[in-house]
Design a protein around this motif. Structure first.
Motif, PDB file in Angstrom:
ATOM      1  N   MET A 123       0.842  -1.175   0.000  1.00 31.85           N
ATOM      2  CA  MET A 123       0.000   0.000   0.000  1.00 31.85           C
ATOM      3  C   MET A 123       0.894   1.247   0.000  1.00 31.85           C
ATOM      4  SD  MET A 123      -3.220  -0.405  -0.155  1.00 31.85           S
ATOM      5  CE  MET A 123      -4.703  -0.105   0.753  1.00 31.85           C
ATOM      6  N   LYS A 124       0.488   2.239  -0.789  1.00 29.21           N
ATOM      7  CA  LYS A 124       1.182   3.532  -0.765  1.00 29.21           C
ATOM      8  C   LYS A 124       0.261   4.524  -0.081  1.00 29.21           C
ATOM      9  CE  LYS A 124       4.293   3.570  -4.695  1.00 29.21           C
ATOM     10  NZ  LYS A 124       3.860   2.800  -5.876  1.00 29.21           N
ATOM     11  N   TYR A 125       0.818   5.380   0.770  1.00 21.62           N
ATOM     12  CA  TYR A 125      -0.020   6.351   1.475  1.00 21.62           C
ATOM     13  C   TYR A 125       0.271   7.752   0.964  1.00 21.62           C
ATOM     14  CZ  TYR A 125      -0.947   2.409   4.441  1.00 21.62           C
ATOM     15  OH  TYR A 125      -1.334   1.185   4.888  1.00 21.62           O
ATOM     16  N   SER A 148      -4.877   5.883   0.444  1.00 19.19           N
ATOM     17  CA  SER A 148      -3.903   4.825   0.215  1.00 19.19           C
ATOM     18  C   SER A 148      -4.329   4.009  -0.986  1.00 19.19           C
ATOM     19  CB  SER A 148      -3.776   3.951   1.451  1.00 19.19           C
ATOM     20  OG  SER A 148      -5.046   3.466   1.823  1.00 19.19           O
TER      21      SER A 148
END
Lengths: 278, 334, 340
Positions: free
Chosen positions: C310-312, C317
């Protein structure tokens, strides 16, 4: 088609049922070829004990019980298959036409079906058998077949009704196909598995009906069936004289045949009705 | 309630119609026997009689009852009107006993044996069935084939084996009859005990075979119900499993009631033969003897009585079913 | 920050087939649900959203099995407590459920009031039938449901009425959390609106404190959800505020999902209708890299190689190797998903 068969054999219940049934079938076919003894010939004494040459002893008439059992099993199977075929055929035709055509035809057909569903077929069987004074095993099979169709007719009708408004059926209708053709190509294939299962159950119940009617003294004449063997054993009180070999084998034979058929049916049911799968 | 009345009326109409058909079959089928059954039989009955007057009297009795030499529809009317007067004719085999008298004395035994046996096997079978569906573990491998095998043994076959095992080999139960052969039916304790003793084997042979079939049907219905959405929803509402099983039991058992109604005919048939094995003094034995003696009025009386009994039982079940299942109630309104 | 009513951490649930194959239907899912919020979960059928609902409620019946992770409800990790405690103290009382097909969710041979009696007697010891009747009648009145429904059998109710009745039954004990699994999908548009209004009403009146709304129609969530999670093949692929996820999706899958549904809502009208080609992957097999790879129009070789985390970005996200601006650019560019 090949794929279908391999699916069927994945069910362990169907496999077991099929193996038992096939073994029974093979033994009634092969045994008479090897052992040519006449099952109706009275060669021994009444209720002679089982011995080395007489594995299952002799019956009340002094006939070889084993030879009789095989011959009786064969006749009973023929009666069951014939009666089951007739009952399934009649039920299928009435159910298909009633369910597909609907309206007055359906009203009349399903009324008849419902009436004969409640009147015990056993009673009609008795009444018809009483009025036929000479009965071959073919007559018995015919009578059983023509009295046991209502179950199948009702179930086939219900299935046909659920199918008759499907798109592919409507397509065939507007394409101008005749009713028998639509039924044969658009409906029958969808209920084929069900009909197969109904046939299996009808064979089993046909064998039981033969036994029931024979116990009443209304069985076929001049032949041996499992029901007749039980009838003789009871009339001559084999159980009172402890001659278990006169009645245990036919009882087991009936139970095994119907058991194997019911097992196959359950196996098929689990494949075609996944809801019941546990 | 209005819709229920409508449901009931249509059921009554159906059963009356079915009864008329049954009546007609009962009348017609035995009359299809080639030749004149009455004269053959009368000559058989009267073969020992020397007195021409009594032979004539016998012949006249049957001629009147059968309405011989009249068109078939008139014979049917005579048959129905006799029935309405409670007259089922005179027995050939047990001349001059009336068919109604013979039937009246045997029906008590049949009902006394079969009704409890069918009800007990139905209840036990259904309880076992729902438990088997709920517990599941190991059922498919061991219990299922055993139950299926038991349900495949014809009840009379089971009966013969039971007699041999318990009456002949182990000598712990009487082999035949409804009571000890040296007794006369009377309201005494010893007679009652004798009846009870003779009751065990026929009763259990009908019950055990019945349990097999009923429990299998119930198990299947219960598995179907256990997979229903409401079971999941109830669990997620935090309801106890014992409560949910009760819901499942009720829903699964309702269709089993119709199942009972429809299989009643077969069950009664099988149980009648069981009576023959035990020489139990019920309708089965009467029918068996009547067939052996070619006693047509008695055969016809037996079959009519059995059919009527099965029809009444079906009717009662239908009516009760309509009362207790809301699914049927609503279906009536639509 | 509001109180966390529900806390799910790294939850993993598997289906075991007859042949002992494992199908990971919920894979490493984490989320929180705060007081007063409605969380929407969207995804195609079979993406694991209903399984997630079952897992959160501890409904583990074969073939579904718990694998790992934590589910905290009111401070209790329900994966660690015995079933009887879960049933008595949590289910229906702390967390309640509205089923997918309300059509068959009610026992056909039981009057509505009898089910309410059974539910309340199970959770409140010593309560009388009279008290229950009073509570049920009051609640039905408050929620604008006809009182005579209580005496009816489910089969006598229309689809919409049945669904509203189910909602009333599920929330009769004032559970803190309500999980609604496709509560509107089998209904006509009018009934849908009534049901959504009813659900909002429940929060407003304080009968429930927070809700999880599961649907396969992402735009439907615009009406009700505060936050949205998009699920794909057992994983969460994107989460964020409702409006942002609906109107400005980041993940290619959310983008495709938005484009594949016609709903007459503002800002959505007039958009080209597209269908995401292909089908979700078979979870029976161990999956490498991005699970959306086969159906993604923007896929690159690197997507298949390593596990995608996951990228925040700000409050949002997403699970994709590409950066937000890269994706945005591609959506703007002609490289729109092909119309079918």
């Amino acid at each position: 088609m090949k794929n279908n068969f391999s699916i069927i054999f994945k069910s362990s219940k169907f496999r077991l049922g099929f193996i038992i049934f096939a073994l029974l079938l093979l033994s009634v076919i092969i045994f008479p070829i090897v052992n040519k003894e006449d099952p109706l010939k009275m060669n021994y004494t009444m209720f002679q004990n089982p011995g080395p040459n007489l594995p299952l002893g002799a019956d009340n008439f002094g006939r070889n019980e084993l030879v009789e059992l095989i011959a009786g099993g064969k006749t009973s199977l023929i009666i069951g298959i014939l009666a089951g075929g007739i009952a399934t055929g009649v039920g299928l035709i009435l159910g298909l036409f009633g369910g597909y055509i609907g309206g007055l035809v359906d009203d009349v057909l399903s009324s008849i079906t419902n009436i004969f569903l409640v009147i015990p077929s056993f009673i009609i069987l008795v009444l018809i058998s009483v009025s036929i004074s000479s009965r071959s095993y073919l007559t018995t099979a015919l009578v059983i077949g023509f009295t046991s169709w209502p179950w199948t007719a009702r179930a086939v009708r219900a299935q046909t009704i659920s199918l008759r408004n499907r798109d592919h059926v409507n397509l065939a209708k507007v394409s101008g196909y005749s009713i028998p053709k639509i039924i044969a190509t658009e409906i029958l294939p969808y209920i084929a598995s069900y009909v197969g299962m109904a046939f299996i159950l009808q064979v089993a119940s046909g064998i039981l009906s033969e036994a029931t009617i024979s116990m009443l003294g209304l069985g076929p004449q001049n032949t041996v069936t499992l029901g007749l063997m039980l009838n003789w054993a009871t009339m001559y009180e084999a159980h009172m004289s402890g001659a278990w070999w006169a009645f245990v084998p036919p009882v087991l034979m009936i139970a095994l045949i119907t058991f194997s058929l019911n097992l196959m049916n359950t196996g098929l049911d689990q494949i075609f009705n996944p809801q019941i799968r546990s | 309630m209005k819709s229920y009345r409508k449901y009931m009326t249509s059921k009554i109409v159906w059963y009356v119609l079915t009864f008329v058909v049954a009546l007609f079959l009962n009348f017609l089928l035995p009359r299809l026997i080639p030749g004149n059954p009455v004269s053959t039989i009368v000559s058989k009955i009267t073969s020992g009689m020397a007195d021409t007057n009594s032979i004539k009297r016998v012949y006249e009795t049957f001629e009147k009852e059968f309405g011989l030499n009249k068109p078939i529809w008139e014979q049917f009317l005579i048959y129905v009107s006799n029935l309405l007067h409670g007259n089922m004719g005179t027995s050939f085999g047990q001349y001059p006993r009336k068919v109604t008298d013979i039937l009246a004395s045997s029906i008590v035994w049949t009902i006394g044996l079969q009704l409890p046996a069918i009800i007990v096997s139905w209840i036990l079978g259904n309880v076992l069935g729902v438990l088997a569906a709920y517990i599941k573990k190991g059922f498919d491998k061991v219990l299922f084939p055993v139950f299926l095998f038991i349900s495949c043994i014809p009840s009379f076959g089971f009966a013969i084996v039971l007699v041999w095992l318990f009456a002949v080999a182990l000598k712990i139960a009487p082999a035949s009859g409804g009571y000890a052969f040296d007794m006369i039916p009377s309201p005494t304790l010893s007679f009652f005990l004798s009846v009870l003793q003779h009751y065990q084997l026929p009763f259990w042979s009908i019950v055990l075979v019945g349990i097999g079939g009923q429990s299998l049907g119930m198990r299947e219905m219960s598995i179907y119900e256990l997979n229903a959405d409401y079971v999941k929803y109830c669990r997620l509402l935090g309801l106890k499993d014992s409560k949910i099983v009760r819901y499942v039991f009720k829903n699964a058992v309702l269709p089993q009631i119709t199942g009972l109604a429809l299989s009643l005919g077969t069950m009664v048939g099988g149980a009648l033969i069981t009576e023959i094995v035990f020489s139990y003094p019920g309708l089965g034995s009467v029918l068996f003897n009547a067939i052996a003696a070619q006693d047509f009025p008695l055969i016809s009386g037996c079959t009519l009585l059995i059919t009527t009994g099965v029809l009444i039982a079906n009717f009662v079940i239908d009516i009760v079913y309509g009362l207790i299942d809301p699914r049927i109630k609503v279906a009536q309104q639509e | 920050m509001a109180e966390k009513l529900l806390e799910v951490k790294n939850l993993k649930s598997v289906y075991k087939t007859r042949f002992n194959e494992k199908i990971t239907a919920v894979d490493d899912v984490s989320f929180d649900l705060e007081d007063g919020k409605c969380l929407g979960i969207a995804g195609e059928s079979g993406c694991g959203k209903s399984t997630l609902a079952m897992s959160v409620m501890g409904y583990y019946y074969p073939p579904l099995f718990y694998e790992s992770g934590i589910v905290n409800i009111s401070g209790i990790d329900i994966t660690k407590i015995p079933y009887n405690q879960l049933r008595k103290e949590i289910l229906g009382k702390e967390i309640a459920y509205i089923p997918q097909a309300a059509m068959n969710a009610l026992n056909p041979t039981q009057r509505i009031i009898n089910l309410i009696e059974d539910v309340m007697e199970e959770h409140i010891s010593g309560i009388t039938k009279k008290e229950i009747r009073k509570i049920a009648e009051d609640r039905f009145e408050t929620l604008n449901l006809p009182k005579d429904v209580l005496q009816r059998y489910p089969i006598e109710l229309s689809g919409g009425m049945k669904q509203r009745t189910v909602i009333a039954i599920s929330t009769i004990l004032n559970p803190k959390i309500l999980i609604a699994d496709e509560p509107t999908s089998a209904l006509d548009v009018t009934s849908q609106k009534i049901v959504i209004k009813l659900l909002k009403d429940l929060i407003k009146r304080g009968f429930i404190k927070a809700m999880v709304f599961i649907t396969h129609e992402l735009p439907l969530l615009y009406n009700i959800a505060d936050d949205i999670m998009v699920m794909y093949a057992g994983e969460i692929v994107e989460s964020g505020e409702a409006e942002e996820v609906i109107f400005d999706p980041i993940h290619p899958y959310s983008n495709g999902l938005m484009n594949s549904i016609i709903v007459p809502e503002k800002g959505i009208k007039g958009k080209k209708l597209t269908v995401i080609p292909g089908a979700p992957p078979n979870l029976k097999y161990k999956l490498e890299g991005c699970r959306f790879f086969d159906r993604c129009l923007f896929a690159k070789d690197e997507c298949k190689i390593s596990e995608i985390n996951m990228k925040y970005v700000n409050n949002r996200s997403y699970r994709c190797v590409l950066q937000v601006d890269e994706l945005k650019e591609m959506y703007e560019d002609g490289k729109k998903p092909a119309t079918t």
